[in-house]
Design a protein around this motif. Structure first.
Motif, short mmCIF file in Angstrom:
data_model
loop_
_atom_site.label_atom_id
_atom_site.label_comp_id
_atom_site.label_asym_id
_atom_site.label_seq_id
_atom_site.Cartn_x
_atom_site.Cartn_y
_atom_site.Cartn_z
N GLU A 552 0.85 -1.18 0.00
CA GLU A 552 0.00 0.00 0.00
C GLU A 552 0.89 1.23 0.00
N ASP A 554 0.71 5.86 -0.01
CA ASP A 554 -0.01 7.13 -0.01
C ASP A 554 0.48 7.97 -1.19
N VAL A 559 -4.89 6.82 -0.59
CA VAL A 559 -4.23 5.57 -0.25
C VAL A 559 -4.61 4.54 -1.31
N SER A 561 -3.89 0.49 -2.87
CA SER A 561 -3.34 -0.86 -2.66
C SER A 561 -2.93 -1.40 -4.02
N THR A 585 -8.80 4.75 -0.02
CA THR A 585 -8.83 5.88 0.91
C THR A 585 -10.05 5.83 1.81
N GLN A 587 -11.92 3.33 2.44
CA GLN A 587 -11.86 2.12 3.26
C GLN A 587 -10.96 2.34 4.47
N LYS A 588 -9.85 3.04 4.27
CA LYS A 588 -8.95 3.33 5.39
C LYS A 588 -9.64 4.22 6.42
N GLN A 591 -12.02 2.22 8.35
CA GLN A 591 -11.33 1.38 9.33
C GLN A 591 -10.92 2.18 10.56
N GLU A 592 -10.41 3.41 10.34
CA GLU A 592 -10.02 4.24 11.48
C GLU A 592 -11.24 4.60 12.33
#
Length: 729
Positions: A552, A554, A559, A561, A585, A587-588, A591-592
């Motif tokens: 992955e 940035d 972001v 993959s 992005t 998805q990240k 997740q956070e």
């Protein structure tokens, strides 16, 4: 200088063998070139040239010198000949090859005996110009070393050939072996000077050359050009014509002694050369007259079949081939009906009707025809397959007509088209009742047509097979393209130089560039507008290891993959890999947020546990303080302290109560009337606890807000998240 049969024979042999040598070297870079055969021809050329100069009795050096030159070739021939036979047989056994190569070393002692005068010590001519020579004591040893080895080798190769399964190899070697035996007999006579003074040895070698030339020409053992074969053929023809003229002139002189033509040998040689010069154009003229005038008038169908055979070489379509054959056979042979049948492509054991001309049958073109031959016809078919030839099966006038199938009428001619020992198709012909059956000339013409039709049918079936495979490949390609473009993620095929070879529809849409611009461009420039490969690219690692690589990165506040897959190719020079790109992005962020939510849920669970553990001691503290406060007078100095304890305990109890409310989990979410100001103030107090609020100013601007229908717990969570985010910002 003597010119007679003893010089003409080696001269003709020399011309013939030198032709072999010259045109052999011209074929150096082509298939079926054998150095052993070239060496064999060189040795025999030296042998014949030495014999020519020795018998010519010229002033150039001495006959003894030319005899030793002749013996160079004569004694060396067996070793090169054996090596050539081994090459033709394709014997791969290492001991045989080693023995053949080491045998060339025996030429060294033979040449020593030759040039030291231990084989022939005297050569010359008598006063009557009669050739003679005298053998030295080492002659028997020299001939034995050379030809006992040759005989032993030939016997070994003869039995080795018998054990081989290729019958064609045995047939190919019969004539050369006969020629070698004749040559051995001729050379053996050299041991007897009374007979050896005649060029019997070189005459036998010439016979060997003729047999060898015929074998090479018939079985295509060596690739000679048409010009080379023509020159060799002309040389043999000139020699045969000269011998024929010599015999005819001598016969005339026998019956007419007064006939004196002069030097018979020179005259016969000149007439033989003239015959060769005029026979080729004369033969071409006669062939033209026969083919263009006589045959078309007397046998017009032969012209039709010959023209058809020429056209068949250019037809690759199966149905067009069948139509051409049945139409021309019907017109040329005046048949009643003709059908053309071929083997199925996908079902090779079944046969299908390809073309039909006037045959009364219910089977349509393209439908299967089951065959039912008689035992006699089956035997003929098996013989054709065994011999791998397309023969003509027909009936005589006194024989019943042939039955090929229950769906076809009785026929007069069946032509099996044999390819690689298998019947690939049939031409079935039927005449009218009043038509005479085919003649011998017609049968010969049909055999020519059958051979050409077999070849054309093989080409047509191969072309049809390629067409079907091409359609299947096109269908497979379309399916793969549909699957490739149906992948939702951007997928690109990239080579080792980072050049994009292929991109799916998702990639074109993802990067916002036309497909034509993407393909052929550098991936790092098209994807991320870079001037060099990306630092996070693992495409080369994937190619070198052959293992899936993932990472992955940035890029420009986003972001991504990346997945890299190595593609195995039959052509190892073209190393390519597949790169799959996804924008993760959102998805990240999700997740956070999920992690943050899980942390808050953990805090709530912890708060519920703490509230439960603290409520009991706080209740005891409050109860004890209230008792103590009731027993003290207001003037007591401890009265104020007890009130502070009650105040602090109440504050702690309120905090614990608020934590309990926040952390409470509701199985069923109740919708009720909720006061917004109360819920907002509660969330504000909860958020401000535990943080440094000295530098935080809260401005309240509440209006007359009505109550709303909502879930109080979710509303508290919403306000709390907003306030916490504001505090952290």
């Amino acid at each position: 200088m003597i010119i007679d049969v003893s010089t003409i024979i080696p001269a003709v042999a020399f011309v013939l063998y030198v032709s072999f040598v010259i045109f052999g070297f011209l074929q150096y870079r082509k298939d079926r070139f054998y150095w052993s055969f070239q060496l064999y021809m060189i040795f025999v050329s030296i042998w014949s040239f030495g014999s020519l100069m020795m018998h010519l009795n010229s002033s150039i050096l001495t006959p003894l010198f030319w005899n030793r030159i002749m013996l160079i070739g004569l004694l060396s021939v067996p070793y090169a000949l054996c090596s050539f036979v081994v090459d033709i047989l394709e014997l791969q056994r290492k001991p045989i090859k080693v023995v053949i190569k080491l045998s060339y070393l025996l030429i060294i002692p033979l040449m020593y005996l030759n040039f030291t005068g231990n084989i022939v010590n005297e050569v010359g001519f008598t006063d009557d110009l009669i050739f003679y020579y005298q053998l030295a004591p080492g002659a028997v040893s020299a001939y034995s070393m050379s030809y006992v080895y040759l005989i032993f080798t030939l016997v070994m190769l003869f039995f080795g050939t018998k054990r081989r399964s290729k019958e064609g190899v045995q047939k190919n070697l019969i004539l050369p072996l006969i020629g070698v035996l004749i040559m051995l007999v001729g050379i053996f006579l050299n041991v007897f000077p009374e007979l050896g003074r005649y060029p019997i040895d070189i005459f036998s070698a010439t016979i060997n050359a003729v047999l060898l030339f015929y074998t090479i020409y018939k079985y295509k053992l060596i690739n000679y050009s048409r010009l080379g074969l023509s020159i060799m053929y002309s040389t043999i023809l000139a020699f045969a014509a000269s011998v024929t003229y010599f015999l005819i002139i001598n016969l005339i002189r026998f019956f007419n002694p007064s006939f004196a033509p002069g030097n018979l040998f020179q005259l016969s040689l000149i007439l033989g050369i003239i015959t060769v010069l005029i026979i080729h154009p004369l033969r071409n003229l006669i062939s033209y007259i026969v083919d263009a005038i006589i045959i078309p008038k007397r046998h017009p169908y032969q012209t039709t079949i010959r023209n058809l055979s020429k056209r068949l070489t250019t037809i690759v379509n199966l149905h067009e081939l069948g139509q051409e054959v049945v139409k021309n056979l019907s017109a040329g042979l005046k048949t009643n009906w003709v059908v053309f049948i071929a083997r199925g492509i996908e079902e090779p054991d079944n046969y299908f009707l390809v073309a039909n001309n006037n045959c009364p049958t219910e089977i349509r073109v393209g439908e299967e025809i089951p065959f039912a031959f008689s035992a006699e016809v089956e035997a003929r078919l098996e013989q054709c397959k065994k011999e791998n030839v397309s023969a003509i099966i027909h009936v005589n006038p006194d024989e019943p007509r042939l039955s090929a199938s229950a769906f076809l009428p009785s026929s007069d001619v069946i032509i099996p088209l044999v390819i690689r020992r298998q019947v690939a198709g049939y031409i079935v012909i039927g005449y009218g009742d009043g038509k005479a059956l085919i003649s011998e000339i017609e049968r010969d013409a049909l055999e020519i047509l059958a051979a050409q039709s077999s070849l054309s049918l093989e080409n047509a079936l191969s072309f049809e097979q390629l067409r079907i495979q091409g359609d299947e490949l096109t269908m497979s390609k379309n399916k793969l393209e549909a699957i490739f473009n149906g992948i939702a993620s951007p997928v690109c095929l990239i080579d080792i130089d980072y050049t994009i070879q292929e991109a799916n529809t998702a990639a074109v849409s993802f990067f916002g560039e036309p497909r034509e611009l993407l393909i052929g461009s550098k991936c790092y420039r098209s994807f991320f507008d870079r001037n060099r490969p990306c630092t996070f690219c693992q495409g080369l690692d994937c190619l070198h290891t052959g293992v899936l690589q993932e990472n992955e990165a940035d890029v420009d506040d986003k972001v991504y993959s990346f997945q890299f897959h190595s593609v195995r190719s039959a052509d190892k020079s073209k190393s390519v890999f597949i790169e799959i790109i996804n924008d993760i992005t959102e998805q990240k962020h999700m997740q956070e947020e999920l992690v943050r939510t899980e942390k808050m849920a953990g805090i709530g669970t912890l708060a519920a546990g703490i509230a439960h553990e603290l409520n009991n001691p706080l209740a005891g503290i409050v109860g004890t303080a209230e008792i103590m406060l009731s027993e003290l007078e207001e003037a007591n100095p401890h009265h104020e302290y007890i009130q502070d304890i009650l105040s602090y305990s109440k504050t702690a109890s309120d905090v614990i109560k608020e934590l309990s409310i926040y952390s409470r989990k509701e199985e069923v979410k109740h919708i009720e009337q909720v006061e917004l100001v109360r819920v907002l103030e509660f969330s504000l107090r909860l958020a401000l606890r535990g943080v440094d609020s000295q530098n935080i100013r809260v401005e309240r601007n509440y209006h007359a807000l009505p109550t709303i229908e909502a879930n109080e717990g979710e509303l508290q969570q919403l306000f709390l998240n907003l306030i916490v985010n504001a505090l952290q910002a």
